[in-house]
Scaffold this motif. Structure first.
Motif, mmCIF file in Angstrom:
data_model
loop_
_atom_site.group_PDB
_atom_site.id
_atom_site.type_symbol
_atom_site.label_atom_id
_atom_site.label_comp_id
_atom_site.label_asym_id
_atom_site.label_seq_id
_atom_site.Cartn_x
_atom_site.Cartn_y
_atom_site.Cartn_z
ATOM 1 N N GLU A 117 7.024 -65.468 48.890
ATOM 2 C CA GLU A 117 5.989 -64.531 49.324
ATOM 3 C C GLU A 117 5.241 -63.937 48.138
ATOM 4 O OE1 GLU A 117 8.314 -63.070 53.400
ATOM 5 O OE2 GLU A 117 8.420 -61.879 51.561
ATOM 6 N N LEU A 118 5.981 -63.584 47.090
ATOM 7 C CA LEU A 118 5.337 -63.024 45.906
ATOM 8 C C LEU A 118 4.446 -64.060 45.230
ATOM 9 C CD1 LEU A 118 8.305 -60.981 44.434
ATOM 10 C CD2 LEU A 118 6.159 -60.042 45.304
ATOM 11 N N GLY A 119 4.869 -65.325 45.258
ATOM 12 C CA GLY A 119 4.056 -66.385 44.677
ATOM 13 C C GLY A 119 2.696 -66.490 45.339
ATOM 14 N N ARG A 120 2.674 -66.325 46.659
ATOM 15 C CA ARG A 120 1.400 -66.390 47.372
ATOM 16 C C ARG A 120 0.497 -65.212 47.002
ATOM 17 N NH1 ARG A 120 4.632 -68.362 51.895
ATOM 18 N NH2 ARG A 120 4.831 -66.226 52.693
ATOM 19 N N VAL A 121 1.108 -64.057 46.702
ATOM 20 C CA VAL A 121 0.326 -62.865 46.403
ATOM 21 C C VAL A 121 -0.231 -62.894 44.983
ATOM 22 C CG1 VAL A 121 0.413 -60.356 46.138
ATOM 23 C CG2 VAL A 121 1.563 -61.441 48.067
ATOM 24 N N VAL A 122 0.619 -63.226 44.000
ATOM 25 C CA VAL A 122 0.205 -63.124 42.597
ATOM 26 C C VAL A 122 -0.224 -64.453 41.990
ATOM 27 C CG1 VAL A 122 1.657 -61.100 42.222
ATOM 28 C CG2 VAL A 122 2.583 -63.377 41.757
ATOM 29 N N GLY A 123 0.026 -65.580 42.695
ATOM 30 C CA GLY A 123 -0.437 -66.874 42.214
ATOM 31 C C GLY A 123 0.307 -67.403 40.998
ATOM 32 N N LEU A 124 1.587 -67.072 40.881
ATOM 33 C CA LEU A 124 2.397 -67.560 39.762
ATOM 34 C C LEU A 124 3.446 -68.541 40.266
ATOM 35 C CD1 LEU A 124 2.950 -64.151 37.936
ATOM 36 C CD2 LEU A 124 1.360 -65.961 37.263
ATOM 37 N N SER A 125 3.967 -69.341 39.349
ATOM 38 C CA SER A 125 4.962 -70.338 39.731
ATOM 39 C C SER A 125 6.300 -69.678 40.046
ATOM 40 C CB SER A 125 5.155 -71.348 38.597
ATOM 41 O OG SER A 125 5.776 -70.713 37.485
ATOM 42 N N ARG A 126 7.133 -70.399 40.765
ATOM 43 C CA ARG A 126 8.449 -69.866 41.136
ATOM 44 C C ARG A 126 9.297 -69.516 39.909
ATOM 45 N NH1 ARG A 126 11.054 -69.860 45.919
ATOM 46 N NH2 ARG A 126 13.287 -69.385 45.825
ATOM 47 N N ARG A 144 4.531 -57.185 35.354
ATOM 48 C CA ARG A 144 3.820 -55.998 35.851
ATOM 49 C C ARG A 144 2.903 -56.348 37.011
ATOM 50 N NH1 ARG A 144 7.970 -54.912 33.013
ATOM 51 N NH2 ARG A 144 8.172 -52.661 32.859
ATOM 52 N N ALA A 145 2.386 -57.570 37.040
ATOM 53 C CA ALA A 145 1.613 -57.998 38.207
ATOM 54 C C ALA A 145 2.506 -58.052 39.443
ATOM 55 C CB ALA A 145 0.988 -59.365 37.933
ATOM 56 N N ILE A 146 3.720 -58.532 39.266
ATOM 57 C CA ILE A 146 4.675 -58.596 40.378
ATOM 58 C C ILE A 146 5.094 -57.189 40.800
ATOM 59 C CG2 ILE A 146 7.028 -59.318 40.994
ATOM 60 C CD1 ILE A 146 6.494 -61.761 39.122
ATOM 61 N N LEU A 147 5.311 -56.316 39.827
ATOM 62 C CA LEU A 147 5.686 -54.940 40.146
ATOM 63 C C LEU A 147 4.573 -54.263 40.951
ATOM 64 C CD1 LEU A 147 7.838 -52.762 39.743
ATOM 65 C CD2 LEU A 147 6.689 -52.106 37.626
ATOM 66 N N GLY A 148 3.330 -54.505 40.563
ATOM 67 C CA GLY A 148 2.217 -53.946 41.314
ATOM 68 C C GLY A 148 2.190 -54.445 42.745
#
Length: 379
Positions: A42-51, A25-29
């Motif tokens: 790019e999403l990793g940089r935004v939400v701070g999660l691992s690949r 849901r963090a990624i969906l947001g």
């Protein structure tokens, strides 16, 4: 303003399933914050999660239909396989917002980004009759849903001239009692077999739209006034929309001491013969003296009630919408003069920037908040 439409429940605990849901849901947001597509990096940089975490979450979201994989963007002078890109699937569902008033219906349908796909506005001499209101609502809903997949319609919200409690039930209405006795709200709900249907007070929804997109952005204490043949008010205190125990906060229109109960009839009586309210307001907006006099007289009629609300709330800003909108500049100036004279202090009163469809836009936001919290479980 902290709009109280979205009441997402965050799953308790820290089980792997719960963490995976929270991550997805963090990624969906993040994907819904703009209209572009994004790579895993790019999403990793935004939400701070691992690949690996992002890839697993995206797999869930694609399977659920909320996210789609899109064609990769070519990168000049770079060899190798192009990175996969993902975007929010805004067409996975649709929501509706409707301003159901005594003299007009404004309806909007949007995708899950809140992007309006169609807007319908119809005016009527009166919709006080339950039969006429029901026929008109059916027609507008049929037109709104004609070009979407009805099975994907997830929520519909109707703004009404009534006191609506925290559970979305109409407590009472002075303007359209025939609607309640004829079970119009329940019949409207039956029009949407796949969607959750809500009702809310029209002024409160307009204030919500103003807080999200208009003059209330960053304002902590404010009043929203609906003025015309329908009169109502919504109150914002400390950045929160006030509802009250029964949802009746701001509902002073029935009190004789406000001058509001007879104001609509006096307004209609002042409209020059051979014209109508809409034309009169447009003429006042152009500065035509006879029409300006009508608008200024309405401001005098309602000033005492507005002064009472201003004294109680002490707002930073008062915003005016409703049928006076074409002449809102004239009305706001006249009202500010009359209210300031009664209170002995200047009051800032301005026209709404949310437009004629403010109630419908607020209703759309209500529907969208429900879908994102309940269907999409966004946090």
């Amino acid at each position: 303003m902290r709009v109280d439409l979205l009441t997402t429940e965050v799953p308790a605990g820290s089980s792997p399933a719960t963490l995976r849901l929270l991550n997805s849901r963090a990624i969906l947001g993040a994907l819904y914050r703009d209209e572009g597509s994004h790579t895993v990096t790019e999403l990793g940089r935004v939400v701070g999660l691992s690949r690996p975490t992002i890839e697993a979450a995206l797999a869930d979201l694609v399977a659920e239909g909320w996210v789609a994989e899109v064609d990769a963007i070519a990168t000049p002078n770079k060899a190798g396989r192009r990175a996969k890109r993902f975007r929010a699937e805004a067409s996975a569902g649709y929501v509706i917002g409707v301003d159901l008033g005594l003299h007009a219906i404004v309806g909007m349908v949007s995708d899950l980004r809140g992007e309006p796909l169609m807007t319908i506005e119809e005016t009527y001499p009166t919709l006080a009759s339950a039969d006429e209101a029901w026929r008109s609502v059916q027609e507008v809903v049929e037109r709104l849903t004609a070009h979407i997949d009805a099975s994907k319609l997830l929520s519909a919200t109707f703004g009404v001239p009534a006191v609506v409690d925290r559970q979305g039930r109409i407590d009472y209405t002075i303007a359209v009692p025939d609607w309640v006795s004829a079970r119009i709200p329940g019949r409207i709900g039956d029009l949407f077999p796949t969607a959750r249907t809500f009702f809310d007070n029209d002024a409160k929804l307009a204030a919500t739209a103003e807080a999200m997109w208009g003059r209330f952005v960053g304002v902590e204490d404010a009043l929203y006034l609906v003025m015309g043949r329908q009169i109502g008010a919504a109150i914002i205190v400390n950045g929160t929309l006030a509802r009250g125990v029964r949802g009746a906060a701001g509902e002073v229109g029935g009190l004789a001491s406000t001058g509001w109960p007879g104001a609509p009839a006096r307004l209609e009586a002042r409209i020059p013969s051979g014209t109508d309210l809409e034309s009169c307001m447009a003429a006042a907006g152009r500065g035509e003296p006879e029409a300006v006099a009508v608008v200024r007289a309405l401001a005098e009629d309602v000033a005492t009630g507005v002064a009472q609300l201003v004294a109680a709330v002490d707002p930073e800003l008062v915003v005016v919408g409703g049928e006076v909108l074409p002449a809102a500049g004239v009305f706001a100036e006249a009202l500010a003069d009359a209210v300031s004279a009664q209170l002995g202090a200047s009051v800032r009163i301005e026209p709404t920037s949310a437009g004629r469809d403010a109630v419908a836009r607020g209703a759309l936001a209500h529907s969208l908040a429900h879908v994102r919290s309940v269907h999409m479980r966004m946090v």
